[in-house]
Design an enzyme around this catalytic site. Structure first.
Site, PDB file in Angstrom:
ATOM      1  CD  GLU A 287      30.852  58.929  56.129  1.00  0.00           C
ATOM      2  OE1 GLU A 287      30.350  59.427  55.088  1.00  0.00           O
ATOM      3  OE2 GLU A 287      31.705  59.505  56.811  1.00  0.00           O
TER       4      GLU A 287
ATOM      5  CE  LYS B  54      25.669  43.340  59.305  1.00  0.00           C
ATOM      6  NZ  LYS B  54      25.846  42.499  58.119  1.00  0.00           N
TER       7      LYS B  54
ATOM      8  CB  CYS C  86      29.897  55.774  48.520  1.00  0.00           C
ATOM      9  SG  CYS C  86      31.509  56.188  49.181  1.00  0.00           S
TER      10      CYS C  86
ATOM     11  CD  GLU D  63      24.549  54.809  45.779  1.00  0.00           C
ATOM     12  OE1 GLU D  63      23.760  54.203  46.521  1.00  0.00           O
ATOM     13  OE2 GLU D  63      25.654  55.227  46.172  1.00  0.00           O
TER      14      GLU D  63
HETATM   15  P1  NDP Z   1      23.313  48.239  52.692  1.00  0.00           P
HETATM   16  O1  NDP Z   1      22.693  49.461  53.252  1.00  0.00           O
HETATM   17  O2  NDP Z   1      22.460  47.255  52.021  1.00  0.00           O
HETATM   18  O3  NDP Z   1      24.126  47.454  53.832  1.00  0.00           O
HETATM   19  C1  NDP Z   1      25.103  48.062  54.639  1.00  0.00           C
HETATM   20  C2  NDP Z   1      25.313  47.229  55.893  1.00  0.00           C
HETATM   21  O4  NDP Z   1      24.130  47.284  56.705  1.00  0.00           O
HETATM   22  C3  NDP Z   1      25.555  45.751  55.611  1.00  0.00           C
HETATM   23  O5  NDP Z   1      26.474  45.231  56.555  1.00  0.00           O
HETATM   24  C4  NDP Z   1      24.167  45.170  55.813  1.00  0.00           C
HETATM   25  O6  NDP Z   1      24.186  43.811  56.106  1.00  0.00           O
HETATM   26  C5  NDP Z   1      23.708  45.967  57.018  1.00  0.00           C
HETATM   27  N1  NDP Z   1      22.257  45.973  57.249  1.00  0.00           N
HETATM   28  C6  NDP Z   1      21.256  45.572  56.421  1.00  0.00           C
HETATM   29  N2  NDP Z   1      20.044  45.774  57.009  1.00  0.00           N
HETATM   30  C7  NDP Z   1      20.291  46.300  58.237  1.00  0.00           C
HETATM   31  C8  NDP Z   1      19.465  46.744  59.317  1.00  0.00           C
HETATM   32  N3  NDP Z   1      18.143  46.682  59.258  1.00  0.00           N
HETATM   33  N4  NDP Z   1      20.053  47.253  60.418  1.00  0.00           N
HETATM   34  C9  NDP Z   1      21.407  47.363  60.492  1.00  0.00           C
HETATM   35  N5  NDP Z   1      22.247  46.959  59.507  1.00  0.00           N
HETATM   36  C10 NDP Z   1      21.694  46.438  58.390  1.00  0.00           C
HETATM   37  O7  NDP Z   1      24.469  48.772  51.712  1.00  0.00           O
HETATM   38  P2  NDP Z   1      25.382  47.909  50.758  1.00  0.00           P
HETATM   39  O8  NDP Z   1      26.148  46.908  51.545  1.00  0.00           O
HETATM   40  O9  NDP Z   1      24.578  47.477  49.590  1.00  0.00           O
HETATM   41  O10 NDP Z   1      26.447  49.017  50.313  1.00  0.00           O
HETATM   42  C11 NDP Z   1      26.224  49.849  49.248  1.00  0.00           C
HETATM   43  C12 NDP Z   1      25.764  51.219  49.727  1.00  0.00           C
HETATM   44  O11 NDP Z   1      26.730  51.760  50.620  1.00  0.00           O
HETATM   45  C13 NDP Z   1      25.647  52.211  48.591  1.00  0.00           C
HETATM   46  O12 NDP Z   1      24.467  52.972  48.744  1.00  0.00           O
HETATM   47  C14 NDP Z   1      26.861  53.092  48.784  1.00  0.00           C
HETATM   48  O13 NDP Z   1      26.724  54.373  48.245  1.00  0.00           O
HETATM   49  C15 NDP Z   1      26.988  53.115  50.272  1.00  0.00           C
HETATM   50  N6  NDP Z   1      28.343  53.471  50.642  1.00  0.00           N
HETATM   51  C16 NDP Z   1      28.588  54.676  51.265  1.00  0.00           C
HETATM   52  C17 NDP Z   1      29.882  55.075  51.545  1.00  0.00           C
HETATM   53  C18 NDP Z   1      30.175  56.369  52.237  1.00  0.00           C
HETATM   54  O14 NDP Z   1      31.243  56.477  52.816  1.00  0.00           O
HETATM   55  N7  NDP Z   1      29.311  57.353  52.186  1.00  0.00           N
HETATM   56  C19 NDP Z   1      31.017  54.241  51.183  1.00  0.00           C
HETATM   57  C20 NDP Z   1      30.645  53.018  50.545  1.00  0.00           C
HETATM   58  C21 NDP Z   1      29.357  52.650  50.308  1.00  0.00           C
HETATM   59  P3  NDP Z   1      24.041  42.735  54.908  1.00  0.00           P
HETATM   60  O15 NDP Z   1      24.915  43.175  53.770  1.00  0.00           O
HETATM   61  O16 NDP Z   1      24.578  41.533  55.571  1.00  0.00           O
HETATM   62  O17 NDP Z   1      22.609  42.704  54.536  1.00  0.00           O
END
Ligand code: NDP
Length: 484
Positions: free
Chosen positions: A223, A148, A257, A353
Site C-alpha cells: 500500500e 514493525k 496517502c 507526493e
Molecule cells: P516509509 O516508506 O519511509 O516507511 C514505511 C515503513 O517502512 C516504516 O515502518 C519504515 O521504518 C519502514 N522501512 C524503512 N526502510 C525499510 C526497509 N529498507 N525495509 C523494510 N522496511 C523499511 O514511509 P513513511 O513512514 O514515511 O510513510 C509515508 C508514506 O506512506 C507516504 O508515501 C504515504 O503515501 C504512504 N502511505 C500509504 C498508505 C496506503 O494505504 N496506500 C497509507 C498511509 C501512508 P522507519 O519509519 O522506522 O524508517
C-alpha cells in the site's frame, strides 16, 4: 511483545525471536474455528476502547495530530473494520465448491488457508489504523503477526501489541509480536522467513521491500503513496466541493496517502470554487488544543519536502491564495494550510507526493482536460469527482486510472470496510479491506476429488488405442461454434 531495545543491532536481532514466538502461537490460533477467532477479535476491540485514552494520548504525543482526528479517523475506522470482519470472515473463509466442468465425476473445492506468520510494516501518519488494519485482517484469516511500526511512532506500535496481549483476558497473548526500530529492522523482517509481507509506506521503500522479498519469493502486499486528484465539474455543488477539498487536503495536516493533493476545476465555476476554498481555509484553526481543526506536520524531514514543493511552485509562477507561512504548532515546526493557484504540471507540487497541507488548484477548459491531467501521474490511489450529471460522472469514474474513486465525496471509500482498498500504477499491489483484503491473507488450496470409483481414467497409462480419435470427435461436438 518485545520491549524497546538498546541499539540497532539488538533491535535487528529481536526479529528472529519475535518470529519464533509468532510461529509458536500459530497452531493454536489457526486451529480455532473462524467464529471463535471473531469472538476473540471483538474482545480486542473492547480492549482497544478500554485503552482509548492511552491510545489517543500516545498518538497525539508522537505525531502532533489532534485528538478528534485520532478518534474519528483511526479508532472508529479500526472498530468498524473489526466489526465487519467479525461478521463476514467466517463465511468468506468457508470452503467453496466450484463446477468440475467436463469432469462430472469429480468434486472441486477451494479452501482458504492462512499463510502462517505475516510481517506487517507500518508508517507513522496513521500509526494505529495502518497497524491494526493489516494486523486484524491477518489474524481473522488465521495467521499470526510480527508488526514493525515506524521509528517515529514506536510507542503506538508497542501499545497495539499490549492490546492484543491483554484482550480476552490474555487468552492468546502471543499472536501479535512487535519489533521496534528503523529501516534495517524492517528489512530484517522482510528477510526473516515470514510467509508474507504487508507493507504500507512510500513507493521508494516499497520497491526496496519487494526487491528484498524476491530473494525468498516472499509474497508482498504493498500500500504505497498517492497524488490524488479532485475534479470539479461545471455542474457541481460548489459549496460541497470546496468543503470536501479543504477537508481532503488539510485533515491530518495533509499527511494522508489519499489526501487531496491536486484539484482541477472547470473554468466556468473556478472563481466561485476558489473564493469558497480560500474563505474556508482562512477560518481553519491550526493548533494542539481541543478547538483545533488540524494539527502539526509530524516531523522535520517531512516539512523539508513540503517546503521544497512550495518553493519550487512559487519559483515557477504559482501564487499563494491562503497560508504559505511556517508556523509553530505545539512545539513542532509546521506549515499553515496553504492554497496555491496558477499551478501547472511542470511543478513538483502537481506531480510528486507532497504529504503536507498544500492544496494546489488548477483551472481547466472542461471535464475532458481534467480527466487527462488527473491521469497524467505515476500514481493511482484515490480520486474524487464532484458533479451532478450522472452520465458525465460515470464517464469520469470509468476513465480515472485509480484504485478508488469517491463521487461527490473525498477519501470516504477507506472508511467502508466492505470495499477493497488499494492502488494502481505506482500506488501499490493488492488490496486491503473487504473480501479481497481477507483473501490476501490466505493461500487458496484447490482440492479435486474423484467420486467415480472407476479403476482408471481414460488418459492414464497405458493409453487406450482409440483415445486420440475419441477426443477429437468429442471436441468437435463439444466446442463446435454452434455449441459454445
Ligand atoms: P516509509 O516508506 O519511509 O516507511 C514505511 C515503513 O517502512 C516504516 O515502518 C519504515 O521504518 C519502514 N522501512 C524503512 N526502510 C525499510 C526497509 N529498507 N525495509 C523494510 N522496511 C523499511 O514511509 P513513511 O513512514 O514515511 O510513510 C509515508 C508514506 O506512506 C507516504 O508515501 C504515504 O503515501 C504512504 N502511505 C500509504 C498508505 C496506503 O494505504 N496506500 C497509507 C498511509 C501512508 P522507519 O519509519 O522506522 O524508517
Amino acid at each position: 511483545m518485545t520491549p524497546p531495545s538498546a541499539g540497532p543491532a539488538a533491535e535487528v536481532a529481536e526479529v528472529a525471536g519475535a518470529l519464533e514466538r509468532a510461529r509458536g502461537a500459530f497452531p493454536a490460533w489457526s486451529g480455532l474455528d473462524p467464529s471463535a477467532r471473531s469472538r476473540h477479535m471483538l474482545a480486542v476491540r473492547s480492549r482497544l476502547l478500554e485503552r482509548l485514552d492511552d491510545v489517543v494520548e500516545t498518538i497525539v504525543a508522537e505525531t502532533g495530530k489532534i485528538a478528534t482526528e485520532v478518534v474519528v479517523n483511526e479508532v472508529l475506522v479500526t472498530c468498524e473494520l473489526i466489526g465487519w470482519y467479525a461478521k463476514h470472515a467466517p463465511g468468506l473463509l468457508r470452503p467453496e465448491r466450484v463446477s468440475p466442468g467436463l469432469l462430472r465425476h469429480k468434486t472441486a473445492e477451494k479452501r482458504y488457508e492462512p499463510y502462517g506468520v505475516i510481517g506487517v510494516i507500518s508508517p507513522w501518519n496513521y500509526p494505529l489504523v495502518l497497524s491494526m488494519g493489516p494486523v486484524v485482517t491477518a489474524l481473522f484469516a488465521g495467521n499470526t503477526v510480527v508488526l514493525k511500526p515506524s521509528e517515529i511512532t514506536p510507542k503506538v506500535g508497542l501499545l497495539v501489541g499490549e492490546i492484543f496481549a491483554e484482550a480476552g483476558s490474555g487468552s492468546h497473548p502471543a499472536i501479535v509480536q512487535v519489533v521496534t526500530g528503523s529501516g534495517p529492522v524492517g528489512e530484517a523482517l522482510v528477510r526473516s522467513g515470514v510467509d508474507k509481507i504487508v507493507f504500507t509506506g512510500s513507493v521508494r521503500t516499497g520497491k526496496a521491500v519487494m526487491r528484498a522479498a524476491a530473494d525468498a519469493l516472499t509474497p508482498v502486499l504493498l500500500e504505497l503513496g498517492g497524488k490524488d486528484p479532485l475534479i470539479v465539474c461545471s455542474d457541481a455543488d460548489i459549496g460541497r466541493a470546496a468543503r470536501g477539498a479543504v477537508w481532503g487536503a488539510f485533515t491530518n495536516c495533509g499527511q494522508t496517502c489519499m489526501a487531496t493533493e491536486r484539484v482541477y476545476v472547470v473554468e466556468s465555476v473556478y472563481d466561485d470554487f476558489v473564493a469558497q476554498v480560500v474563505e474556508l481555509t482562512g477560518r481553519l484553526n491550526q493548533g494542539s488544543g481541543a478547538d483545533a481543526d488540524l494539527g502539526a506536520v509530524t516531523h522535520e524531514g517531512q516539512l523539508r519536502v513540503i517546503e521544497a514543493h512550495l518553493a519550487d511552485a512559487l519559483e515557477r509562477g504559482a501564487k499563494v491564495a491562503a497560508g504559505g507561512r511556517r508556523v509553530d504548532v505545539g512545539g513542532r515546526p509546521s506549515l499553515e494550510p496553504t492554497v496555491l493557484l496558477d499551478v501547472d504540471h511542470t511543478m513538483a507540487v502537481m506531480r510528486e507526493e507532497t504529504f503536507g497541507p498544500i492544496l494546489p488548484v488548477m483551472r481547466v477548459r472542461d471535464e475532458d482536460e481534467a480527466l487527462a491531467l488527473a491521469n497524467d501521474s505515476p500514481y493511482g490511489l484515490n480520486a474524487s469527482v464532484f458533479g451532478r450529471d450522472k452520465a458525465k460522472l460515470e464517464k469520469l469514474v470509468a476513465g480515472l486510472a485509480s484504485g478508488n474513486v469517491c463521487v461527490n465525496d473525498v477519501m470516504v471509500s477507506y472508511a467502508i470496510p466492505g470495499l477493497p482498498f488499494g492502488g494502481v500504477k505506482s500506488s501499490g499491489l493488492g488490496r486491503s479491506h473487504g473480501p479481497e483484503g481477507l483473501r490476501e491473507m490466505t493461500q487458496v488450496k484447490s482440492v479435486a476429488t474423484d467420486r467415480s470409483r472407476l479403476r482408471r481414467e481414460p488418459q492414464w497409462l497405458p493409453l487406450p488405442s482409440q483415445l486420440g480419435r475419441m477426443a477429437r470427435m468429442a471436441m468437435r461436438v463439444l466446442y463446435h461454434r454452434r455449441y459454445t
